[in-house]
Design an enzyme around this catalytic site. Structure first.
Site, PDB file in Angstrom:
ATOM      1  N   ASP A 124       0.836  -1.212   0.000  1.00  0.00           N
ATOM      2  CA  ASP A 124       0.000   0.000   0.000  1.00  0.00           C
ATOM      3  C   ASP A 124       0.866   1.255   0.000  1.00  0.00           C
ATOM      4  OD1 ASP A 124      -3.075  -1.022   1.050  1.00  0.00           O
ATOM      5  OD2 ASP A 124      -1.391  -2.361   1.348  1.00  0.00           O
ATOM      6  N   ASP A 135      -1.381  -2.606  -4.091  1.00  0.00           N
ATOM      7  CA  ASP A 135      -1.708  -1.178  -4.048  1.00  0.00           C
ATOM      8  C   ASP A 135      -0.473  -0.342  -4.336  1.00  0.00           C
ATOM      9  OD1 ASP A 135      -4.311  -1.845  -3.615  1.00  0.00           O
ATOM     10  OD2 ASP A 135      -4.507  -0.859  -1.675  1.00  0.00           O
ATOM     11  N   TYR A 165      -2.156   4.202  -6.584  1.00  0.00           N
ATOM     12  CA  TYR A 165      -3.370   4.903  -6.137  1.00  0.00           C
ATOM     13  C   TYR A 165      -3.875   5.920  -7.175  1.00  0.00           C
ATOM     14  CZ  TYR A 165      -2.983   2.739  -1.574  1.00  0.00           C
ATOM     15  OH  TYR A 165      -2.925   1.825  -0.554  1.00  0.00           O
ATOM     16  N   ASN A 223      -6.536  -3.926  -4.600  1.00  0.00           N
ATOM     17  CA  ASN A 223      -7.782  -3.350  -5.111  1.00  0.00           C
ATOM     18  C   ASN A 223      -7.553  -2.065  -5.897  1.00  0.00           C
ATOM     19  OD1 ASN A 223      -7.222  -2.618  -2.237  1.00  0.00           O
ATOM     20  ND2 ASN A 223      -8.829  -1.104  -2.616  1.00  0.00           N
ATOM     21  N   HIS A 274      -3.395  -9.586  -1.026  1.00  0.00           N
ATOM     22  CA  HIS A 274      -3.639  -8.183  -0.656  1.00  0.00           C
ATOM     23  C   HIS A 274      -4.551  -8.049   0.558  1.00  0.00           C
ATOM     24  CE1 HIS A 274      -3.621  -3.922  -0.921  1.00  0.00           C
ATOM     25  NE2 HIS A 274      -4.935  -3.864  -1.035  1.00  0.00           N
ATOM     26  N   HIS A 299     -11.758  -2.616   6.535  1.00  0.00           N
ATOM     27  CA  HIS A 299     -11.709  -3.837   5.702  1.00  0.00           C
ATOM     28  C   HIS A 299     -11.908  -5.088   6.552  1.00  0.00           C
ATOM     29  CE1 HIS A 299     -10.419  -1.092   2.687  1.00  0.00           C
ATOM     30  NE2 HIS A 299      -9.247  -0.883   3.221  1.00  0.00           N
ATOM     31  N   HIS A 329      -3.587  -3.910   2.432  1.00  0.00           N
ATOM     32  CA  HIS A 329      -4.981  -3.451   2.424  1.00  0.00           C
ATOM     33  C   HIS A 329      -5.343  -2.583   3.625  1.00  0.00           C
ATOM     34  CE1 HIS A 329      -8.780  -3.313   0.514  1.00  0.00           C
ATOM     35  NE2 HIS A 329      -9.431  -4.166   1.260  1.00  0.00           N
ATOM     36  N   VAL A 330      -5.087  -3.084   4.836  1.00  0.00           N
ATOM     37  CA  VAL A 330      -5.342  -2.280   6.035  1.00  0.00           C
ATOM     38  C   VAL A 330      -4.110  -1.412   6.274  1.00  0.00           C
ATOM     39  CG1 VAL A 330      -5.836  -2.339   8.502  1.00  0.00           C
ATOM     40  CG2 VAL A 330      -6.801  -4.086   6.985  1.00  0.00           C
ATOM     41  N   HIS A 331      -4.317  -0.103   6.376  1.00  0.00           N
ATOM     42  CA  HIS A 331      -3.179   0.813   6.438  1.00  0.00           C
ATOM     43  C   HIS A 331      -2.638   0.907   7.860  1.00  0.00           C
ATOM     44  CE1 HIS A 331      -4.904   2.755   2.563  1.00  0.00           C
ATOM     45  NE2 HIS A 331      -4.373   1.570   2.371  1.00  0.00           N
TER      46      HIS A 331
END
Length: 407
Positions: A107, A136, A139, A173, A258, A268, A295-297
């Site tokens: 990410d 990711d 962006y 995503n 991801h 998420h 995915h989870v920041h």
């Protein structure tokens, strides 16, 4: 120019070199040599794509093959035009006790924090030799009309690392770029044009799931955003892939995806659940060592747990300690603009060993067939500081309890 490389075969003897030229296609040739060899040339292909009102530059992909293991190669792109020279070091030959250090980033995006993360990784004294990237990238889809110029700027931003060491790509995503409202109905279009992976080498039918061997590790990349249910191509591929892993040759079995399966943040939350239900029994059966997701920041590391007993009626639906299960690590903390995921479920579940909302990266430093040292580095700390660390004991060759918190 946006030069980037990745592994180009399953064994580590090939490299895919990719770059973009703006004005004209120019040369598809990569010139390469080592200290021990004469200069050689490899020809590639060029492609372009349109996305809404954006037209890409000329995207080149050239695979250099039959490289020697553990050798420094220099390479030049832009021959006859603006020539630019880079270098990379091929991995050592695949074998059970070959030490190797992977960097882990997810990410990433392109913000002030993204730059800090990449700088931190580059200056980490552990010295990652390749990056496992859990999805990711640019962006671009956060900008109006999925502004594909952001794909170009991200390529420029990351070149300083990925032109010199391979990044192993996972689709997230933000790579889907599905925008029917502006007539863009082909998912993953910018990503698949710009980032090639050696998926055919492992018998995969699509670039979103594939495997590679590198040193003492067997790396399986999965796609959270492609079909993964029973009878789908990804399912059939993984079902045939896992029995092929020879742990006497590649003791460390690492999976990248991801969307995390175990996540105690309110962001998420449980999005990875349907995929977990499909594949978790296989991960336990084949003794996967570690699963990295993004995915989870934020950052989170699990204990070795599994949740495979539940069958809808028996009520056994709480994760339990399981020494055959992988450790699940969420490392979606690269530094994108969307900010940190600070909102966690309380209390912290027993399966969660460590969690923290900070930007950073990690390294997975394989020592031999039994031991690997893992460290997570926060951007706000000094380069050598690990905020969370763990000695991994290999699930196949040294299946001793390596949990780090008193459960």
């Amino acid at each position: 120019f946006k030069v980037h490389i990745t592994q180009g075969d399953q064994l580590g003897k090939a490299v895919i070199v990719s770059w973009v030229t703006v004005e004209e296609p120019g040369s598809n040739t990569v010139l390469y040599w080592s200290a021990y060899s004469k200069k050689q040339k490899s020809e590639g292909k060029v492609t372009t794509y349109k996305f809404y009102n954006y037209t890409s530059g000329y995207i080149h992909h050239t695979t250099i093959r039959n490289l020697k293991f553990n050798t420094k190669y220099y390479y030049v792109v832009g021959i006859g035009h603006t020539e630019r020279q880079f270098w990379f070091i091929t991995p050592p030959e695949v074998g059970p006790d070959v030490p190797y250090t992977f960097g882990l980033i997810g990410d990433l995006g392109q913000s002030f924090d993204s730059n800090k993360t990449l700088t931190h990784y580059e200056l980490n004294p552990q010295k990652g030799q390749a990056v496992l990237f859990v999805g990711d990238l640019s962006y671009a889809d956060n900008y109006p009309n999925h502004d594909n110029v952001r794909w170009d700027t991200w390529g420029r931003f990351t070149e300083r690392s990925v032109a010199y060491q391979p990044w192993i790509w996972t689709a997230g995503n933000h790579e889907i770029d599905f925008a029917p409202e502006i007539g863009e109905t082909k998912p993953f279009k910018p990503y698949t044009h710009r980032y090639h992976v050696p998926y055919k080498a492992s018998g995969s039918t699509a670039p979103f799931w594939y495997s590679i061997k590198r040193a003492s590790a067997y790396i399986i990349v999965l796609s959270s955003y492609s079909a993964y249910g029973k009878y789908t191509p990804q399912y059939q591929w993984l079902e045939q892939e896992l029995p092929k892993v020879n742990r006497s040759e590649t003791p460390w079995l690492i999976v990248l995806m991801h969307s995390p399966w175990y996540n105690s943040y309110n962001y998420h939350y449980m999005e990875g659940e349907t995929m977990r239900v499909m594949y978790e029994p296989w991960f336990v059966k084949y003794k996967v060592d570690v699963v990295f997701a993004g995915h989870v920041h934020a950052y989170e590391r699990s204990e070795r747990i599994s949740n495979v007993a539940y069958n809808i009626v028996n009520g056994i639906c709480i994760p339990v300690k399981d020494q055959s299960a992988p450790v699940y690590i969420t490392i979606g903390d690269g530094g994108n603009l969307e900010g940190l995921a600070t909102n966690m479920t309380e209390p912290q579940p027993a399966y969660s060993a460590y969690r923290e909302a900070s930007f950073g990266h990690a390294t997975f430093d394989i020592k031999n067939r039994t031991h690997a040292y893992y460290g997570w580095h926060r951007n706000q700390d000094g380069y050598a500081v690990t905020a969370d660390s763990m000695w991994f004991f290999n699930r196949y060759h040294h299946p001793v309890d390596d949990s780090t918190s008193a459960q």
